[in-house]
Motif scaffolding. Structure first.
Motif, PDB file in Angstrom:
ATOM      1  N   VAL A 108       0.840  -1.198   0.000  1.00 39.55           N
ATOM      2  CA  VAL A 108       0.000   0.000   0.000  1.00 39.55           C
ATOM      3  C   VAL A 108       0.876   1.249   0.000  1.00 39.55           C
ATOM      4  O   VAL A 108       0.536   2.267  -0.593  1.00 39.55           O
ATOM      5  N   GLU A 109       2.005   1.173   0.694  1.00 44.00           N
ATOM      6  CA  GLU A 109       2.998   2.245   0.708  1.00 44.00           C
ATOM      7  C   GLU A 109       4.312   1.678   0.155  1.00 44.00           C
ATOM      8  O   GLU A 109       4.548   0.475   0.221  1.00 44.00           O
ATOM      9  N   PRO A 110       5.184   2.529  -0.386  1.00 48.85           N
ATOM     10  CA  PRO A 110       6.475   2.033  -0.880  1.00 48.85           C
ATOM     11  C   PRO A 110       7.239   1.286   0.201  1.00 48.85           C
ATOM     12  O   PRO A 110       7.192   1.664   1.380  1.00 48.85           O
ATOM     13  N   THR A 122     -16.206   1.062 -11.900  1.00 43.93           N
ATOM     14  CA  THR A 122     -17.178   1.144 -10.802  1.00 43.93           C
ATOM     15  C   THR A 122     -17.662   2.590 -10.669  1.00 43.93           C
ATOM     16  O   THR A 122     -17.078   3.507 -11.268  1.00 43.93           O
ATOM     17  N   PRO A 123     -18.697   2.843  -9.864  1.00 49.52           N
ATOM     18  CA  PRO A 123     -19.155   4.227  -9.665  1.00 49.52           C
ATOM     19  C   PRO A 123     -18.073   5.157  -9.112  1.00 49.52           C
ATOM     20  O   PRO A 123     -18.137   6.377  -9.289  1.00 49.52           O
ATOM     21  N   LYS A 124     -17.047   4.583  -8.459  1.00 50.70           N
ATOM     22  CA  LYS A 124     -15.977   5.410  -7.896  1.00 50.70           C
ATOM     23  C   LYS A 124     -15.125   6.074  -8.974  1.00 50.70           C
ATOM     24  O   LYS A 124     -14.339   6.967  -8.673  1.00 50.70           O
ATOM     25  N   ILE A 125     -15.272   5.635 -10.216  1.00 50.58           N
ATOM     26  CA  ILE A 125     -14.482   6.210 -11.302  1.00 50.58           C
ATOM     27  C   ILE A 125     -14.738   7.701 -11.434  1.00 50.58           C
ATOM     28  O   ILE A 125     -13.883   8.463 -11.911  1.00 50.58           O
ATOM     29  N   ARG A 126     -15.919   8.150 -10.985  1.00 49.42           N
ATOM     30  CA  ARG A 126     -16.253   9.586 -11.051  1.00 49.42           C
ATOM     31  C   ARG A 126     -15.272  10.436 -10.240  1.00 49.42           C
ATOM     32  O   ARG A 126     -15.012  11.591 -10.578  1.00 49.42           O
ATOM     33  N   LYS A 127     -14.755   9.835  -9.156  1.00 48.99           N
ATOM     34  CA  LYS A 127     -13.833  10.590  -8.299  1.00 48.99           C
ATOM     35  C   LYS A 127     -12.582  11.019  -9.060  1.00 48.99           C
ATOM     36  O   LYS A 127     -11.988  12.047  -8.746  1.00 48.99           O
ATOM     37  N   LEU A 128     -12.193  10.215 -10.039  1.00 48.20           N
ATOM     38  CA  LEU A 128     -10.970  10.509 -10.775  1.00 48.20           C
ATOM     39  C   LEU A 128     -11.116  11.777 -11.621  1.00 48.20           C
ATOM     40  O   LEU A 128     -10.116  12.402 -11.996  1.00 48.20           O
ATOM     41  N   SER A 129     -12.337  12.166 -11.928  1.00 46.46           N
ATOM     42  CA  SER A 129     -12.544  13.376 -12.727  1.00 46.46           C
ATOM     43  C   SER A 129     -12.684  14.625 -11.865  1.00 46.46           C
ATOM     44  O   SER A 129     -12.681  15.737 -12.383  1.00 46.46           O
ATOM     45  N   VAL A 156      -7.481  -0.898  -9.371  1.00 53.30           N
ATOM     46  CA  VAL A 156      -8.108  -1.952  -8.565  1.00 53.30           C
ATOM     47  C   VAL A 156      -7.968  -1.634  -7.077  1.00 53.30           C
ATOM     48  O   VAL A 156      -8.923  -1.770  -6.296  1.00 53.30           O
ATOM     49  N   LEU A 157      -6.773  -1.202  -6.660  1.00 49.13           N
ATOM     50  CA  LEU A 157      -6.547  -0.865  -5.254  1.00 49.13           C
ATOM     51  C   LEU A 157      -7.464   0.258  -4.789  1.00 49.13           C
ATOM     52  O   LEU A 157      -7.948   0.251  -3.656  1.00 49.13           O
ATOM     53  N   GLN A 158      -7.718   1.228  -5.664  1.00 53.40           N
ATOM     54  CA  GLN A 158      -8.555   2.375  -5.305  1.00 53.40           C
ATOM     55  C   GLN A 158     -10.037   2.100  -5.514  1.00 53.40           C
ATOM     56  O   GLN A 158     -10.871   2.955  -5.193  1.00 53.40           O
ATOM     57  N   GLY A 159     -10.375   0.922  -6.057  1.00 53.94           N
ATOM     58  CA  GLY A 159     -11.776   0.592  -6.283  1.00 53.94           C
ATOM     59  C   GLY A 159     -12.387   1.298  -7.478  1.00 53.94           C
ATOM     60  O   GLY A 159     -13.612   1.369  -7.603  1.00 53.94           O
ATOM     61  N   LEU A 160     -11.530   1.818  -8.384  1.00 47.07           N
ATOM     62  CA  LEU A 160     -12.041   2.508  -9.573  1.00 47.07           C
ATOM     63  C   LEU A 160     -12.545   1.505 -10.608  1.00 47.07           C
ATOM     64  O   LEU A 160     -13.444   1.812 -11.400  1.00 47.07           O
ATOM     65  N   ILE A 161     -11.942   0.307 -10.606  1.00 51.05           N
ATOM     66  CA  ILE A 161     -12.382  -0.770 -11.492  1.00 51.05           C
ATOM     67  C   ILE A 161     -12.410  -2.061 -10.676  1.00 51.05           C
ATOM     68  O   ILE A 161     -11.794  -2.151  -9.609  1.00 51.05           O
ATOM     69  N   ARG A 162     -13.115  -3.058 -11.185  1.00 57.56           N
ATOM     70  CA  ARG A 162     -13.113  -4.380 -10.552  1.00 57.56           C
ATOM     71  C   ARG A 162     -12.918  -5.436 -11.637  1.00 57.56           C
ATOM     72  O   ARG A 162     -13.296  -5.236 -12.796  1.00 57.56           O
ATOM     73  N   LYS A 163     -12.319  -6.537 -11.239  1.00 58.93           N
ATOM     74  CA  LYS A 163     -12.103  -7.604 -12.206  1.00 58.93           C
ATOM     75  C   LYS A 163     -13.397  -8.386 -12.416  1.00 58.93           C
ATOM     76  O   LYS A 163     -14.111  -8.696 -11.455  1.00 58.93           O
ATOM     77  N   ILE A 164     -13.709  -8.685 -13.668  1.00 59.28           N
ATOM     78  CA  ILE A 164     -14.838  -9.559 -13.994  1.00 59.28           C
ATOM     79  C   ILE A 164     -14.292 -10.984 -14.021  1.00 59.28           C
ATOM     80  O   ILE A 164     -13.482 -11.335 -14.880  1.00 59.28           O
TER      81      ILE A 164
END
Length: 386
Positions: free
Chosen positions: A191-193, A261-268, A331-339
Motif C-alpha cells: 500500500v505504501e512504498p 465502478t461508480p468510484k471512477i467519477r472521483k478521478l474526474s 483496482v486498489l482504489q476501487g475505480l475498477i473491478r475484475k470480472i
C-alpha cells in the motif's frame, strides 16, 4: 466542541481523550476524585451517579470497565492493593479516561491498564497515590503526569513517563478487524512504498518473503520463489494485511476483463486522486500521462473487452501509460473491478461455479490459456462471468 450529528454511539469513529481522572475509595469519605485533568470536567453529581461502578466490588477488580452516561464514555481499570498498612487493609483506586459517548475506545484499553499498573508500582514503592490528600507535592506530580498523558496521547498517540527509577512507554495502537483469509491465487501489493517502513520490525519469515512481493507474484509463487511453506506465507501476509502494509488484488493478465465502478467519477473531480493516479500509471522514463487519457482507458473497460483489446485499440505506451501499473492502482482504489470467470460442469465437482479461473490455474499450476483451451473443448462445461 459540539458533537457532529453524524456521530452516534457505536458508529466506530475515534475521538480525543476529553479528560483523565484518578479516583479512590476513601475509608471515611467513600468514593472520591483525587485528581482530574481538566478540573471539574466530570461534575460531582455525575461522578456520584456512577461511582458504584467506577469503584466496584471485588469481582470486577482488574477488569476493563466502560460506562456511558450523560454524553460521556468513561473507561477505567479498577485496582485493589491489599496491605495491612491501609485502613480496611486495602487501597482502592481507578484511573479513568473520559471520551465523548460516541467514541470508539477499545484501542485505549491496553493503555489504561498499563498506566494503572505503573501507578500501582509507584504506590507500592512510595505510597504515591495514597499520599495525595496529605502531600501537595505528590498531588502536583500526579496532575502534571496526567496532563502529559492527556496531551501526548491526543497529539501523537504515544507518551513516555519517568518517575524516579520507574519508566513506562504508552502507545495507542489501532485495533482493526481480523484480516480476511489469504488464498494462493491472490496477489499482495504494498500500500505504501517498501522503503517507508523498516523490514527489521518484522519476523524472519516475513523478511524472507518481502523481496518477492512485487504486485504481480501471487501467493503460491511467492512461497515457491522464497522457499517458504505456503501456510507460513499466508500467515505473514495476514499480519501485513492487519497492519495495513499490503492489500490483495487479482492476478494481472492481458486476457483479464475489468469493469469501471461508480468510484471512477472521483478521478474526474478529486485532485489528489488524479495526482496519485498519474504518478502510479506513468511509464518509466516518460512524462506523466494526462488524466483524460487515463480516464479514457479505464472507462473502456467493460464486459467482453480484455486488457489486450484495450492495448490494441489505444497503445497505452504511446500515451506514456504503463497499463499494468494503471490496472493495479485502479483496482486498489476501487475505480475498477475484475470480472471473474467461473467454469461450471455437471460432470466435474471441481467445476461447481464457486472457483474462479485464477484459483483453478494456480491449483493446477497451469496457464490460463491452457486451462481455457482444455475446458472450452469440453461440451459439458459452460462459464459464468461476474
Amino acid at each position: 466542541m459540539e458533537k457532529p450529528e453524524k456521530y452516534f454511539e457505536g458508529c466506530g469513529q475515534e475521538g480525543p481523550i476529553r479528560c483523565i481522572f484518578l479516583c479512590e475509595f476513601h475509608h471515611v469519605a467513600g468514593p472520591k476524585i483525587t485528581c482530574q485533568i481538566p478540573e471539574d470536567y466530570i461534575s460531582k453529581d455525575t461522578f456520584e451517579s456512577v461511582s458504584v461502578y467506577i469503584i466496584p466490588k471485588a469481582q470486577l477488580q482488574r477488569s476493563t470497565l466502560t460506562i456511558t452516561i450523560l454524553g460521556h464514555k468513561i473507561l477505567g481499570f479498577p485496582v485493589r492493593i491489599d496491605n495491612k498498612k491501609y485502613a480496611r487493609n486495602a487501597f482502592y483506586f481507578n484511573l479513568c479516561f473520559v471520551f465523548d459517548a460516541w467514541a470508539r475506545t477499545v484501542q485505549y484499553e491496553p493503555v489504561v491498564k498499563k498506566l494503572s499498573d505503573y501507578l500501582t508500582e509507584m504506590e507500592v514503592e512510595s505510597n504515591f497515590l495514597s499520599l495525595q490528600d496529605e502531600s501537595e507535592t505528590e498531588k502536583k506530580r500526579l496532575c502534571s503526569m496526567l496532563t502529559q498523558v492527556l496531551l501526548d496521547l491526543n497529539r501523537q498517540k504515544m507518551c513516555t513517563l519517568s518517575e524516579g527509577k520507574a519508566t513506562t512507554h504508552l502507545k495507542v495502537v489501532k485495533i482493526s478487524c481480523d484480516p480476511p483469509p489469504v488464498y494462493d491465487y491472490q496477489v499482495p501489493v504494498f500500500v505504501e512504498p517498501l522503503e517507508k517502513f523498516q523490514s527489521e520490525q518484522w519476523d524472519l519469515t516475513t523478511q524472507q518473503i518481502l523481496p518477492f512481493i512485487d504486485g504481480f507474484n501471487h501467493v503460491a509463487k511467492i512461497a515457491s520463489e522464497a522457499d517458504v511453506e505456503n501456510n507460513l506465507v499466508k500467515s505473514c501476509l495476514q499480519n501485513l494485511l492487519y497492519y495495513g502494509v499490503v492489500s490483495l488484488i487479482p492476478i494481472f493478465q492481458y486476457s483479464n476483463m475489468y469493469a469501471a465502478t461508480p468510484k471512477i467519477r472521483k478521478l474526474s473531480t478529486e485532485r489528489s486522486l488524479q495526482e496519485s493516479c498519474v504518478r502510479a500509471a506513468a511509464l518509466a522514463g516518460s512524462p506523466f500521462p494526462t488524466v483524460k487519457n487515463i480516464l479514457r482507458l479505464l472507462c473502456s473497460m467493460t464486459h467482453g473487452t480484455t486488457v489486450r483489446d484495450i492495448c490494441l485499440r489505444y497503445n497505452p505506451s504511446t500515451l506514456n501509460i504503463d497499463i499494468c501499473k494503471l490496472v493495479q492502482f485502479a483496482v486498489l482504489q476501487g475505480l475498477i473491478r475484475k470480472i471473474r470467470k467461473y467454469p461450471v460442469s455437471m460432470n466435474n465437482s471441481n467445476l461447481n461455479g464457486l472457483r474462479c479461473m485464477d484459483e483453478l490455474c494456480v491449483a493446477a499450476t497451469t496457464s490460463s490459456r491452457q486451462l481455457e483451451q482444455q475446458l472450452e473443448g469440453d461440451s459439458s462445461v459452460f462459464f459464468i462471468w461476474k
